[in-house]
Motif scaffolding. Structure first.
Motif, PDB file in Angstrom:
ATOM      1  N   ASP A  55      -1.357   5.436  -9.636  1.00  0.00           N
ATOM      2  CA  ASP A  55      -2.543   5.577  -8.806  1.00  0.00           C
ATOM      3  C   ASP A  55      -3.782   5.644  -9.690  1.00  0.00           C
ATOM      4  N   SER A  56      -3.791   4.815 -10.729  1.00  0.00           N
ATOM      5  CA  SER A  56      -4.945   4.765 -11.626  1.00  0.00           C
ATOM      6  C   SER A  56      -5.190   3.332 -12.081  1.00  0.00           C
ATOM      7  N   LYS A  60      -4.138   0.943  -9.282  1.00  0.00           N
ATOM      8  CA  LYS A  60      -4.703   1.576  -8.086  1.00  0.00           C
ATOM      9  C   LYS A  60      -5.521   0.579  -7.280  1.00  0.00           C
ATOM     10  N   ASP A  64      -4.605  -0.158  -3.536  1.00  0.00           N
ATOM     11  CA  ASP A  64      -5.614   0.100  -2.497  1.00  0.00           C
ATOM     12  C   ASP A  64      -5.862  -1.151  -1.664  1.00  0.00           C
ATOM     13  N   ARG A  86       1.353   7.208  -7.162  1.00  0.00           N
ATOM     14  CA  ARG A  86       0.564   7.189  -5.931  1.00  0.00           C
ATOM     15  C   ARG A  86       1.254   8.054  -4.872  1.00  0.00           C
TER      16      ARG A  86
END
Length: 189
Positions: A55-56, A60, A64, A86
């Motif tokens: 989640d980076s 990400k 997303d 995530r």
């Protein structure tokens, strides 16, 4: 700019599990904008994203974009990165090590897309290419060459082919695409 497709056309396509290898680093807009556009196409066309689960960074951005466009997220993380996985993926698998992670990602994928990244992405890409070269899988592999990022790799692979280092034609092993729309066209997705 990628074009949208009608809901009828999207429904007629077979949904794919598209494995994306890419960086978890925060990158320049030239890369994040292209990733966001590609991710939107994946989601709008009803495909699922199989990715490293982070989640980076660019991971990400892609997750997303797919999720916002209605696509499904299948994360394959690794134990030592569990803390950056995530939290709202549709499915999250945590493997013991990187070798198992790559094996699970390949097993869950219908197609593989390599986006910009560092040594981890390059490691994933070369292993998947090597397995394909040896007939261990026949899944299509596309390298998304955003802003010419992989021009050097493409040149090196052409030389490998020309000098007999590849047992099959380069275009049977991997294809290169300039944008996300071309990737999906190459995959028939």
């Amino acid at each position: 700019m990628a074009s949208d497709i009608s809901p009828a056309t999207a429904a007629a396509r077979t949904p794919l599990n598209i494995c994306v290898f890419c960086s978890a680093a925060d990158l320049d807009g030239v890369y994040t904008d292209a990733a966001r556009e590609f991710a939107g196409l994946i989601g709008k066309r009803g495909h699922s994203l199989v990715w490293g689960g982070s989640d980076s960074g660019l991971m990400k951005v892609v997750a997303d974009g797919v999720q916002e466009a209605g696509g499904r997220l299948v994360g394959i993380s690794v134990e030592f990165l569990r803390n950056v996985a995530r939290p709202n993926a549709d499915e999250m698998i945590v493997t013991a090590d990187l070798a198992e992670r790559k094996a699970v990602m390949l097993a869950r994928a219908d197609a593989i897309v390599v986006m910009v990244g560092g040594t981890g992405t390059l490691d994933e890409a070369t292993e998947i290419l090597e397995l394909r070269k040896h007939g261990m899988h026949t899944k299509p592999i596309v390298i998304l060459n955003t802003a010419g990022f992989y021009d050097g790799l493409q040149q090196q692979m052409r030389r490998m082919e020309a000098e007999g280092f590849l047992p099959l034609a380069l275009d049977e092993l991997v294809t290169f695409a300039d944008d996300g729309l071309q990737v999906l066209e190459l995959l028939g997705a």
